[in-house]
Write an enzyme that holds these catalytic residues in place. Structure first.
Site, PDB file in Angstrom:
ATOM      1  N   TYR A   1       0.863  -1.180   0.000  1.00 52.34           N
ATOM      2  CA  TYR A   1       0.000   0.000   0.000  1.00 52.34           C
ATOM      3  C   TYR A   1       0.897   1.226   0.000  1.00 52.34           C
ATOM      4  CZ  TYR A   1      -2.903   3.756   1.809  1.00 52.34           C
ATOM      5  OH  TYR A   1      -3.545   4.956   1.975  1.00 52.34           O
TER       6      TYR A   1
ATOM      7  N   GLU B   1      -3.710   7.309  -3.589  1.00 58.33           N
ATOM      8  CA  GLU B   1      -3.552   6.023  -2.921  1.00 58.33           C
ATOM      9  C   GLU B   1      -3.339   4.946  -3.967  1.00 58.33           C
ATOM     10  OE1 GLU B   1      -6.178   5.251   0.848  1.00 58.33           O
ATOM     11  OE2 GLU B   1      -6.980   4.098  -0.814  1.00 58.33           O
TER      12      GLU B   1
END
Ligand code: GDP
Ligand code: MN
Length: 379
Positions: free
Chosen positions: A102, A190
């Site tokens: 991530y 993101e």
């Protein structure tokens, strides 16, 4: 503004970031044609909807043939997923994933900085990883300014002590993501997953991008996309220079400043009232602005009453009062309007408004008083 996945990827690719090749399709036939053109043996068909969690909901399908791509697109297009009708799919070359990371760049309103966030437990279970293991998510606060030095990120990543990841390549991707986020005025960028592929290289498989509305003037291409995403009422608010948020309830709301706005919305809720909209005038208050604002918030037919809560400071509030009077001349109906106005020339403003039918002036500082009055009038 939330930028769709494929547009976000299109914006990131010119930075040299590794985005998988792919294209948008509106029909199963078009999806098959994209797969045909991409070539290779494996594809991913993704529902383009403004929601996360598509993987778990069946909105991301890995396909081993062009026929499977057609079927996946048929299964997604025109169907509802996570509360959205799927009108477009993204067909990409599938990547052989060895590991999911991530990576996020997040605007931190408390410090007015962009923070870099990385978790080596990326992928679809990131929320659970973040809850169960605080070490799993690492955050690097960055001082104001657009440049994040590579050596700092490299050093920071080394502390994570992960094997199987080319930290040099990862550091370069993170620095570039950071620069792109700053360039694009992102509140949030993101990448989840940022995949480590079988050969050790990296690929941005998913991308979520939210851009600060105030930065849109610097992004002409995006500004156009943004305009197209707005309702006519939101567009008119923009032209007026105010922000307008449509909501589900039946009370119109105008406030000056977001803080006063949040307070007003909370108090309405406590009284069992639900806002139909929320309009923030910002700092400048003039007759024409207030007239336009009031016309906007009273326009939705479900609105059965409204509150105007202005703290004008040095703004001349008599102008605001004139705007209210002018707007009410063009609007029919007997819906109660509670007005709490404070600031320069407040007495003159009150006197003018107290002469208007269905307008109730609150002469005290407390927003509670205005909200209770409205609740009482609507009971
Ligand atoms: P989200 O669930 O809405 O965040 O959608 P994602 O685009 O992140 O996809 C969900 C999951 O699908 C990812 O975590 C991957 O495991 C998988 N996925 C996405 N793209 C690919 C790909 O190119 N190849 C493979 N094998 N899996 C993929
Ligand atoms: Mn994702």
């Amino acid at each position: 503004m939330i930028v769709s996945e494929e547009l976000a990827k299109r914006l990131l690719a010119p930075y040299g970031l590794p985005v998988p090749p792919g294209e948008v399709a509106l029909t199963p036939e078009a999806a098959a044609a994209v797969a045909q053109k991409l070539g290779g043996a494996a594809f991913v068909v993704k529902a383009l909807i403004p929601a996360g969690g598509r993987g778990k909901a069946g909105g991301v399908k890995v396909c081993g043939s062009v026929e499977a791509v057609t079927e996946a697109a048929e299964a997604l297009l025109g169907h509802d997923l996570l509360g959205h009708r799927v009108a477009r799919v993204l067909v990409e070359k599938a990547m052989p994933i060895a590991r999911e990371i991530y990576a996020g760049v997040v605007a931190n309103s408390a410090t007015d900085r962009l923070d870099l966030v990385v978790s080596f437990a990326g992928g679809m279970d990131i929320e659970r990883a973040a809850q169960s293991d605080s070490q799993a998510v690492r955050q690097l606060g960055v001082e104001p300014g657009d440049v994040l030095p590579l050596h700092r990120v490299r050093q920071w990543l080394r502390q994570a002590k992960v094997a199987d990841v080319d930290l040099e390549a990862l550091a370069r991707v993170l620095v570039t993501l950071y620069r792109a986020a700053a360039d694009l005025d992102a509140n949030l960028l993101e990448i989840n997953p940022l995949a480590v592929l079988a050969d050790g290289t990296l690929a941005l498989l998913d991308c979520k991008l939210e851009i600060d509305d105030n930065g849109l003037s610097r992004q002409p291409e995006l500004a156009e996309v943004y305009r197209q995403s707005l309702s006519p009422r939101e567009l008119r608010a923009r032209e007026l220079g105010v922000s307008y948020v449509p909501l589900d309830g039946d009370i119109g709301v105008i406030t000056s400043g977001a803080g006063l706005g949040m307070c007003t919305l909370d108090l309405l809720k406590q009284q069992g009232l639900a806002p139909a909209n929320f309009l923030d005038t910002g700092g400048g208050i003039s007759e024409s602005l207030v007239k336009g604002a009031l016309e906007l918030i009273l326009e939705p037919p479900q609105v059965r009453g409204a509150i105007i809560n202005l703290y004008g400071g040095i703004n001349r509030m008599l102008e605001a009062a004139k705007g209210i009077v002018a707007a009410l001349q063009t609007i029919s109906g007997k819906r109660p309007l509670v007005v709490k106005i404070l600031g320069n020339q407040q007495e003159e403003a009150w006197a003018m408004l107290e002469a208007v039918p269905n307008v109730h002036v609150i002469r005290v500082v407390q927003t509670e008083a205005a909200v209770s009055k409205l609740a009482e009038l609507l009971r």
